[in-house]
Design a protein around this motif. Structure first.
Motif, PDB file in Angstrom:
ATOM      1  N   ALA A  42      39.740  33.591  36.359  1.00  0.00           N
ATOM      2  CA  ALA A  42      40.469  32.371  36.695  1.00  0.00           C
ATOM      3  C   ALA A  42      41.916  32.663  37.069  1.00  0.00           C
ATOM      4  O   ALA A  42      42.477  32.035  37.971  1.00  0.00           O
ATOM      5  CB  ALA A  42      40.413  31.409  35.504  1.00  0.00           C
ATOM      6  N   THR A  43      42.526  33.636  36.394  1.00  0.00           N
ATOM      7  CA  THR A  43      43.922  33.959  36.682  1.00  0.00           C
ATOM      8  C   THR A  43      44.070  34.566  38.068  1.00  0.00           C
ATOM      9  O   THR A  43      44.966  34.198  38.835  1.00  0.00           O
ATOM     10  CB  THR A  43      44.468  34.931  35.624  1.00  0.00           C
ATOM     11  OG1 THR A  43      44.284  34.353  34.319  1.00  0.00           O
ATOM     12  CG2 THR A  43      45.932  35.218  35.840  1.00  0.00           C
ATOM     13  N   ALA A  44      43.191  35.518  38.409  1.00  0.00           N
ATOM     14  CA  ALA A  44      43.274  36.177  39.711  1.00  0.00           C
ATOM     15  C   ALA A  44      42.958  35.221  40.851  1.00  0.00           C
ATOM     16  O   ALA A  44      43.475  35.375  41.966  1.00  0.00           O
ATOM     17  CB  ALA A  44      42.326  37.371  39.749  1.00  0.00           C
ATOM     18  N   ALA A  45      42.110  34.219  40.608  1.00  0.00           N
ATOM     19  CA  ALA A  45      41.750  33.270  41.663  1.00  0.00           C
ATOM     20  C   ALA A  45      42.885  32.297  41.972  1.00  0.00           C
ATOM     21  O   ALA A  45      42.929  31.717  43.061  1.00  0.00           O
ATOM     22  CB  ALA A  45      40.500  32.481  41.252  1.00  0.00           C
ATOM     23  N   THR A  46      43.814  32.127  41.043  1.00  0.00           N
ATOM     24  CA  THR A  46      44.842  31.101  41.200  1.00  0.00           C
ATOM     25  C   THR A  46      45.777  31.355  42.380  1.00  0.00           C
ATOM     26  O   THR A  46      46.023  30.433  43.175  1.00  0.00           O
ATOM     27  CB  THR A  46      45.640  30.943  39.898  1.00  0.00           C
ATOM     28  OG1 THR A  46      44.735  30.692  38.810  1.00  0.00           O
ATOM     29  CG2 THR A  46      46.619  29.789  39.999  1.00  0.00           C
ATOM     30  N   LEU A  98      43.630  40.687  39.313  1.00  0.00           N
ATOM     31  CA  LEU A  98      44.886  39.986  39.524  1.00  0.00           C
ATOM     32  C   LEU A  98      45.656  40.604  40.678  1.00  0.00           C
ATOM     33  O   LEU A  98      46.207  39.895  41.536  1.00  0.00           O
ATOM     34  CB  LEU A  98      45.728  40.026  38.250  1.00  0.00           C
ATOM     35  CG  LEU A  98      47.111  39.376  38.359  1.00  0.00           C
ATOM     36  CD1 LEU A  98      46.978  37.899  38.688  1.00  0.00           C
ATOM     37  CD2 LEU A  98      47.897  39.572  37.066  1.00  0.00           C
ATOM     38  N   ILE A  99      45.717  41.931  40.741  1.00  0.00           N
ATOM     39  CA  ILE A  99      46.400  42.604  41.850  1.00  0.00           C
ATOM     40  C   ILE A  99      45.740  42.254  43.180  1.00  0.00           C
ATOM     41  O   ILE A  99      46.409  41.962  44.179  1.00  0.00           O
ATOM     42  CB  ILE A  99      46.406  44.128  41.625  1.00  0.00           C
ATOM     43  CG1 ILE A  99      47.324  44.476  40.449  1.00  0.00           C
ATOM     44  CG2 ILE A  99      46.862  44.858  42.886  1.00  0.00           C
ATOM     45  CD1 ILE A  99      47.334  45.941  40.093  1.00  0.00           C
ATOM     46  N   ILE A 100      44.390  42.269  43.205  1.00  0.00           N
ATOM     47  CA  ILE A 100      43.676  41.900  44.425  1.00  0.00           C
ATOM     48  C   ILE A 100      44.005  40.466  44.826  1.00  0.00           C
ATOM     49  O   ILE A 100      44.244  40.160  46.003  1.00  0.00           O
ATOM     50  CB  ILE A 100      42.157  42.083  44.234  1.00  0.00           C
ATOM     51  CG1 ILE A 100      41.822  43.568  44.062  1.00  0.00           C
ATOM     52  CG2 ILE A 100      41.383  41.490  45.410  1.00  0.00           C
ATOM     53  CD1 ILE A 100      40.371  43.835  43.723  1.00  0.00           C
ATOM     54  N   GLY A 101      44.031  39.564  43.844  1.00  0.00           N
ATOM     55  CA  GLY A 101      44.343  38.169  44.139  1.00  0.00           C
ATOM     56  C   GLY A 101      45.745  37.984  44.680  1.00  0.00           C
ATOM     57  O   GLY A 101      45.968  37.207  45.618  1.00  0.00           O
ATOM     58  N   LEU A 102      46.716  38.710  44.121  1.00  0.00           N
ATOM     59  CA  LEU A 102      48.090  38.611  44.614  1.00  0.00           C
ATOM     60  C   LEU A 102      48.206  39.142  46.039  1.00  0.00           C
ATOM     61  O   LEU A 102      48.917  38.567  46.877  1.00  0.00           O
ATOM     62  CB  LEU A 102      49.026  39.385  43.683  1.00  0.00           C
ATOM     63  CG  LEU A 102      49.205  38.798  42.274  1.00  0.00           C
ATOM     64  CD1 LEU A 102      49.988  39.764  41.398  1.00  0.00           C
ATOM     65  CD2 LEU A 102      49.893  37.443  42.329  1.00  0.00           C
ATOM     66  N   ILE A 103      47.509  40.240  46.323  1.00  0.00           N
ATOM     67  CA  ILE A 103      47.532  40.801  47.676  1.00  0.00           C
ATOM     68  C   ILE A 103      46.912  39.823  48.672  1.00  0.00           C
ATOM     69  O   ILE A 103      47.469  39.567  49.752  1.00  0.00           O
ATOM     70  CB  ILE A 103      46.806  42.154  47.712  1.00  0.00           C
ATOM     71  CG1 ILE A 103      47.607  43.200  46.914  1.00  0.00           C
ATOM     72  CG2 ILE A 103      46.605  42.627  49.151  1.00  0.00           C
ATOM     73  CD1 ILE A 103      46.893  44.520  46.764  1.00  0.00           C
ATOM     74  N   ILE A 145      49.716  46.541  33.784  1.00  0.00           N
ATOM     75  CA  ILE A 145      48.437  46.514  34.491  1.00  0.00           C
ATOM     76  C   ILE A 145      48.014  47.920  34.910  1.00  0.00           C
ATOM     77  O   ILE A 145      46.843  48.295  34.777  1.00  0.00           O
ATOM     78  CB  ILE A 145      48.531  45.594  35.725  1.00  0.00           C
ATOM     79  CG1 ILE A 145      48.613  44.136  35.268  1.00  0.00           C
ATOM     80  CG2 ILE A 145      47.332  45.794  36.648  1.00  0.00           C
ATOM     81  CD1 ILE A 145      48.813  43.160  36.404  1.00  0.00           C
ATOM     82  N   ILE A 146      48.957  48.703  35.433  1.00  0.00           N
ATOM     83  CA  ILE A 146      48.640  50.049  35.905  1.00  0.00           C
ATOM     84  C   ILE A 146      48.620  50.977  34.694  1.00  0.00           C
ATOM     85  O   ILE A 146      49.670  51.376  34.177  1.00  0.00           O
ATOM     86  CB  ILE A 146      49.675  50.510  36.952  1.00  0.00           C
ATOM     87  CG1 ILE A 146      49.708  49.522  38.124  1.00  0.00           C
ATOM     88  CG2 ILE A 146      49.344  51.914  37.446  1.00  0.00           C
ATOM     89  CD1 ILE A 146      50.827  49.773  39.103  1.00  0.00           C
TER      90      ILE A 146
END
Length: 360
Positions: free
Chosen positions: A230-234, A187-192, A333-334
């Motif tokens: 799926a969440t991180a890809a959004t 998710l962090i990677i996807g947000l970045i 998350i962290i």
């Protein structure tokens, strides 16, 4: 250079703040669903052969917030517990393709049309893949010891692992923390990535390239080898939509990426055989491309503008709520931060009870 870096950081924080309240709500709802639907109940619902159990598996698996590796232990348990090959495969495809949390984020970041299209497309892909794999002759099953995830999995998410606690709220809280651990890094990677795309890819700049069958094939081939939930890809998909990628191509990425990974293919090959794994992969690609083409056709015929709907729900929450939710989400998350908060809570509790130290 410094101004660009500041802009990128600001965009990343803005995307994080936007999704945080909705993600926490989605994860809480997902934890409730996962607690209320144990594996033994799924086995009862997914038994038998034909279209009905395949469709039930796709629909039942859809709200569960599990990534592709997280769905593997449950799908294998269903298969070995009496579920048909088609139904087990449909569950394996439908479960990571969407979840309550990712549907909520899709609605927030891309609007209701994309959210509904994603749900319908993921369920249709799961049903088509389950029916196709169900027609492949059975192979010799792997032993229980052979089944498992490749590197990158955070552990089994079989519902049996979540033994009921004395308090249901505490039980659901633990499930929610497990779900956060499963998706947190990606998710962090996807947000970045989403923040960087918003910064460096101007809105509409990919409109010429990001449409048509070729673009869909490229995004399918990019998404399938990745291990992305799926969440991180959004957020990444939302940035693509804003940059001009067609809604159909975005959906191909959202369907093909989360529903499979190398780990899923390796385990499926051991469990059902190489022919079934090949049919599984081919069916996902074909079904995802069909969904993409249909969605682009609907958009063209209806004169819809999904990119204009993106972010329509962002103004619901006050800014302070978004920031607070982002702080809570990042703390959860962290893991070291979460442990520090827990230790501080134990210390405060011990002080409140008279200064007696509590072992943490």
């Amino acid at each position: 250079m410094i101004a660009t870096a500041i802009e990128a950081g600001t965009n990343i924080l803005d995307v994080t703040a936007t999704v945080a309240p909705w993600l926490l709500i989605g994860l809480a709802l997902g934890a409730v669903v996962q607690v209320l639907i144990p594996t033994h109940r799924l086995r009862q619902w997914l038994g038998g052969s034909g279209v009905a159990p395949v469709a039930r598996a796709a629909v039942i698996g859809a709200p569960l917030p599990l990534c592709s590796c997280g769905a593997i232990p449950t799908a294998l348990s269903l298969h070995r517990g009496g579920g048909s090959r088609g139904a087990s495969t449909a569950f394996l495809v439908g479960t990571p393709g969407i979840g309550i949390d990712s549907v909520v984020l899709t609605w927030v970041l891309m609007g209701p049309f994309m959210a509904v299209s994603r749900v319908v497309g993921a369920v249709a892909t799961a049903i088509a893949t389950g029916l196709a794999v169900g027609r492949v002759p059975p192979a010799v099953p792997a032993t229980v010891g052979e089944a498992g995830c490749a590197s990158g999995c955070t552990g089994s998410t079989d519902h049996a692992e979540y033994a009921p606690d004395p308090g249901p709220v505490r039980h659901m809280g633990r499930v929610m923390l497990r779900l956060i651990d499963d998706i947190g890094t990606w998710l962090i990677i996807g947000l970045i990535l989403a923040g960087l795309m918003i910064t460096f890819v101007p809105p509409g700049s990919l409109a010429a390239w990001g449409s048509g069958l070729l673009a869909m094939v490229v995004l399918a081939l990019v998404g399938i080898p990745l291990y992305v939930c799926a969440t991180a890809a959004t957020p990444v998909a939302a940035a693509m939509l804003i940059a001009g990628v067609s809604p159909g191509a975005v959906l191909v990425f959202l369907i093909a990426g989360p529903v499979t990974s190398l780990a899923t293919l390796l385990v499926l090959r051991r469990e059902l055989g190489t022919p079934a794994a090949g049919v599984y992969l081919g069916s996902i690609v074909v079904a995802a491309l069909m969904v993409g083409l249909v969605v682009d056709g609907v958009v063209a015929l209806g004169g819809l503008e999904p990119a204009a709907m993106a972010g329509a729900a962002r103004e619901i929450w006050p800014e302070w709520v978004e920031r607070a939710a982002a702080g809570v989400m990042l703390t959860l998350i962290i893991v070291p931060a979460r442990r520090a908060v827990r230790r501080a809570g134990h210390w405060a509790w011990s002080v409140a009870r008279g200064g007696r130290r509590v072992r943490t």
